[in-house]
Design a protein around this motif. Structure first.
Motif, mmCIF file in Angstrom:
data_model
loop_
_atom_site.group_PDB
_atom_site.id
_atom_site.type_symbol
_atom_site.label_atom_id
_atom_site.label_comp_id
_atom_site.label_asym_id
_atom_site.label_seq_id
_atom_site.Cartn_x
_atom_site.Cartn_y
_atom_site.Cartn_z
ATOM 1 N N VAL A 1 28.557 44.068 36.544
ATOM 2 C CA VAL A 1 28.265 43.466 37.249
ATOM 3 C C VAL A 1 28.503 44.139 38.430
ATOM 4 N N VAL A 2 27.468 44.557 38.954
ATOM 5 C CA VAL A 2 27.275 44.510 40.583
ATOM 6 C C VAL A 2 26.927 43.447 41.211
ATOM 7 N N VAL A 3 27.595 43.208 42.578
ATOM 8 C CA VAL A 3 27.036 42.493 43.216
ATOM 9 C C VAL A 3 26.655 42.952 44.399
ATOM 10 N N ILE A 4 25.272 42.515 45.046
ATOM 11 C CA ILE A 4 24.712 43.066 46.460
ATOM 12 C C ILE A 4 25.014 41.967 47.021
ATOM 13 N N GLY A 5 26.288 41.912 48.239
ATOM 14 C CA GLY A 5 26.230 41.320 49.897
ATOM 15 C C GLY A 5 27.483 41.046 49.208
ATOM 16 N N ALA A 6 27.743 40.946 50.699
ATOM 17 C CA ALA A 6 29.422 40.893 50.653
ATOM 18 C C ALA A 6 29.759 40.190 52.091
ATOM 19 N N LEU B 1 34.160 36.531 39.372
ATOM 20 C CA LEU B 1 33.886 37.270 38.282
ATOM 21 C C LEU B 1 34.941 38.276 38.195
ATOM 22 N N SER B 2 35.514 38.001 39.142
ATOM 23 C CA SER B 2 37.837 39.176 38.591
ATOM 24 C C SER B 2 38.746 38.222 37.872
ATOM 25 N N LYS B 3 38.036 37.187 37.546
ATOM 26 C CA LYS B 3 39.473 35.896 36.631
ATOM 27 C C LYS B 3 38.120 36.511 34.567
ATOM 28 N N TYR B 4 38.014 37.886 34.664
ATOM 29 C CA TYR B 4 36.936 38.253 33.333
ATOM 30 C C TYR B 4 37.498 39.082 33.251
ATOM 31 N N ASN B 5 37.404 39.608 31.886
ATOM 32 C CA ASN B 5 37.452 40.848 31.615
ATOM 33 C C ASN B 5 35.859 41.858 31.642
ATOM 34 N N LEU B 6 36.140 41.521 33.144
ATOM 35 C CA LEU B 6 34.766 42.706 33.388
ATOM 36 C C LEU B 6 34.509 43.794 34.533
ATOM 37 N N GLN B 7 33.920 45.218 34.631
ATOM 38 C CA GLN B 7 34.138 45.889 35.969
ATOM 39 C C GLN B 7 33.392 45.116 36.758
ATOM 40 N N VAL B 8 33.331 45.057 37.562
ATOM 41 C CA VAL B 8 33.074 44.890 39.623
ATOM 42 C C VAL B 8 32.786 45.120 39.943
ATOM 43 N N VAL C 1 34.926 34.983 58.586
ATOM 44 C CA VAL C 1 35.019 35.311 58.206
ATOM 45 C C VAL C 1 36.235 35.951 57.830
ATOM 46 N N CYS C 2 37.778 35.241 57.843
ATOM 47 C CA CYS C 2 39.301 35.586 57.441
ATOM 48 C C CYS C 2 39.112 35.360 55.840
ATOM 49 N N LEU C 3 37.380 33.721 55.791
ATOM 50 C CA LEU C 3 38.010 33.689 54.594
ATOM 51 C C LEU C 3 37.075 34.211 53.025
ATOM 52 N N THR C 4 35.939 35.671 54.081
ATOM 53 C CA THR C 4 35.360 36.179 53.226
ATOM 54 C C THR C 4 36.071 37.582 52.981
ATOM 55 N N ASN C 5 36.780 38.106 53.908
ATOM 56 C CA ASN C 5 37.669 38.974 53.600
ATOM 57 C C ASN C 5 38.953 38.510 52.507
ATOM 58 N N ARG C 6 39.918 36.932 52.734
ATOM 59 C CA ARG C 6 40.833 36.629 51.589
ATOM 60 C C ARG C 6 40.030 37.048 50.324
ATOM 61 N N LEU C 7 38.569 35.933 50.703
ATOM 62 C CA LEU C 7 37.975 36.497 49.144
ATOM 63 C C LEU C 7 37.771 38.034 48.445
ATOM 64 N N VAL C 8 37.395 38.826 49.500
ATOM 65 C CA VAL C 8 37.106 40.145 49.291
ATOM 66 C C VAL C 8 38.383 40.985 48.790
ATOM 67 N N GLU C 9 39.578 40.074 49.541
ATOM 68 C CA GLU C 9 40.912 41.106 49.079
ATOM 69 C C GLU C 9 41.729 40.296 47.256
ATOM 70 N N SER C 10 40.769 38.955 47.501
ATOM 71 C CA SER C 10 42.032 38.586 46.359
ATOM 72 C C SER C 10 41.203 38.985 44.888
ATOM 73 N N ALA C 11 39.232 39.441 45.163
ATOM 74 C CA ALA C 11 38.956 39.792 44.309
ATOM 75 C C ALA C 11 39.219 41.369 43.444
ATOM 76 N N THR C 12 39.353 42.128 45.174
ATOM 77 C CA THR C 12 39.903 43.400 44.467
ATOM 78 C C THR C 12 41.811 43.863 43.823
ATOM 79 N N ASN D 1 42.344 41.894 42.153
ATOM 80 C CA ASN D 1 41.965 41.320 40.060
ATOM 81 C C ASN D 1 40.999 42.291 39.964
ATOM 82 N N GLY D 2 40.515 43.809 40.516
ATOM 83 C CA GLY D 2 40.504 44.695 39.511
ATOM 84 C C GLY D 2 38.667 45.124 40.697
ATOM 85 N N VAL D 3 38.173 43.939 41.259
ATOM 86 C CA VAL D 3 36.967 44.741 41.794
ATOM 87 C C VAL D 3 37.216 45.833 42.401
#
Ligand SMILES: Cc1cc2nc3c(=O)[nH]c(=O)nc-3n(C[C@H](O)[C@H](O)[C@H](O)COP(=O)(O)OP(=O)(O)OC[C@H]3O[C@@H](n4cnc5c(N)ncnc54)[C@H](O)[C@@H]3O)c2cc1C
Length: 395
Positions: free
Chosen positions: A11-16, A27-34, A159-170, A172-174
């Motif tokens: 999966v490719v997500v366009i836009g952060a 998506l990071s909760k599943y066995n996917l390359q994101v 802004v802080c929330l978005t950063n935390r979400l991305v950090e959590s995703a990364t 977990n492998g995103v």
């Protein structure tokens, strides 16, 4: 110009912005390359940085709309999951909608009824008398005739929330790719080939089975890359003034709203998490995509007029900052557009995410997962990490 080989993902997500970030974490909760592709140098630099930061109770959206459903569900996920799992500034602050005329007073009942229809509980909302309003907020305009209180709203740092979400995703492998401006998307067999370009004209290619289009104001441009014209977007800009911390005491702990007017749905005087006061937003129609975050001196004055209608004694000369953001509005539905493309089911649009998109973000992410599950089996990761240590490095 340098072209590298393709990187391969499920999966490719366009836009952060907050929406792409929320989807990526889910998506990071599943066995996917994101992969997340973001054209800016940092995440959350567009609409997700230019808003009121309110997690709305859910009384404002029109009943039956997707935004009404996802506002309520999203708030519940904030309260039961995100506030516990992710470390970002947030605070429970009640919303108080003020009516200054009898016509506006009638609107309060509509808001109350809408709230109940949308799923708010009766102990979360209440119509207040003039006296009750003045008791809660003694400095509001004495012309106040009634109020509507909603006790289930919060303020967050988006802004802080978005950063935390991305950090959590990364965590977990995103994979996050910044400065990755998506320019073209082509199909090759059962894959999409997404081509990006950075500031040094370096080209990168990403292959993916699924695309999630969370490009905010540019979601229609991204859709057009596969010749999809399913929806049209327009932008309505809102500008704010930030008032010095010395003035914070002019209101108690309430987000003060005017009854929805020509200024849009969410004109507020509200406490900010860092101790400032926030006033705005205005509502300017017909905004060009490249001007969604512009500020102007005319709107600066306009915000002052609005603010003084709510709090006549507000010392506007204590303004210490300004910012703006624009609502991305779906022309066809005036509602969120979350759907697979008519050109290809594996290309999912998450567009027209106007207010209350921040409030609905967690539920929007789950809506996208549900769309994906209709097309492919998603296997949950056994080692998904919920908690998020401070993390600054990104791939
Ligand atoms: C004035 C105002 C007040 C608001 N107040 C509230 C509120 O109080 N509560 C609430 O719930 N909601 C509120 N909202 C709505 C909320 O801010 C939005 O719903 C939310 O921020 C939308 O996030 P997004 O991720 O869709 O968009 P964005 O934050 O704009 O993110 C889209 C991202 O896509 C990237 N992108 C675009 N094109 C490309 C490309 N070609 N290649 C790579 N990347 C690309 C952009 O750079 C951007 O980072 C408000 C909105 C406004 C404007």
């Amino acid at each position: 110009m340098q072209v590298k080989g393709s990187l391969v993902f499920d999966v490719v997500v366009i836009g952060a912005g907050v929406i792409g970030a929320a989807i990526s974490r889910e998506l990071s909760k599943y066995n996917l390359q994101v992969a997340i592709l973001e054209r800016n140098l940092q995440v959350a630099q567009e609409t997700s940085a230019g808003n009121s930061g309110v997690i709305h109770g859910g009384f404002d959206p029109i009943p039956g709309t997707l935004s009404a459903k996802l506002n309520l569900l999203g708030r519940s996920i904030y309260e039961n999951e995100w506030f516990r799992e992710l470390s970002f500034p947030h605070k429970k602050v009640d919303s108080l909608v003020l009516a200054f005329t009898d016509l506006e007073k009638a609107e309060l009942k509509t808001l109350y009824d809408q709230g109940i229809t949308n799923g708010l509980k009766t102990d979360e909302t209440e119509i207040l008398s003039r006296e009750q309003c003045l008791e809660l907020e003694p400095n509001v305009n004495l012309q106040v005739v009634a109020g509507f209180l909603c006790t289930s709203s919060h303020i967050v740092d988006p802004v802080c929330l978005t950063n935390r979400l991305v950090e959590s995703a990364t965590l977990n492998g995103v994979k996050l790719f910044l400065e990755a401006n998506v320019e073209t998307i082509a199909k090759s067999g059962d894959h999409f080939v997404v081509q990006t370009i950075d500031r040094r004209s370096q080209i990168e290619r990403y292959r993916a089975k699924f695309i999630i289009n969370a490009a905010g104001h540019y979601a229609d441009v991204v859709a057009a890359m596969i010749e999809d014209k399913d929806f049209t977007l327009k932008a309505r800009r809102g500008q704010y003034r930030v008032i010095e911390k010395t003035e914070r005491g002019v209101i108690n702990d309430h987000i003060l709203f005017m009854v929805p007017t020509i200024y849009g749905k969410g004109v507020i005087v509200a406490p900010m998490l860092d101790g400032h006061l926030l006033v705005g937003p205005t509502a300017e129609e017909g905004i060009a995509k490249e001007e969604t975050r512009l500020i102007s001196i005319e709107q600066f004055e306009e915000i002052g007029v609005i603010a003084r209608r709510i709090i006549p004694g507000l010392r506007l000369e204590k303004t210490c900052g300004m910012f703006s953001g624009s609502r991305s509005i779906c022309v066809e539905t005036d509602d969120f557009w979350i759907a697979a493309s008519s050109k290809d089911q594996r290309f999912i649009h998450v567009a027209g995410i106007s207010s209350p998109g921040l409030s609905a973000a967690p539920a929007i992410a789950r809506e996208v997962i549900a769309l994906l599950k209709k097309q492919t089996e998603l296997v949950a990761k056994v080692d998904w990490v919920k908690d998020q240590p401070v993390l600054s490095s990104r791939s």
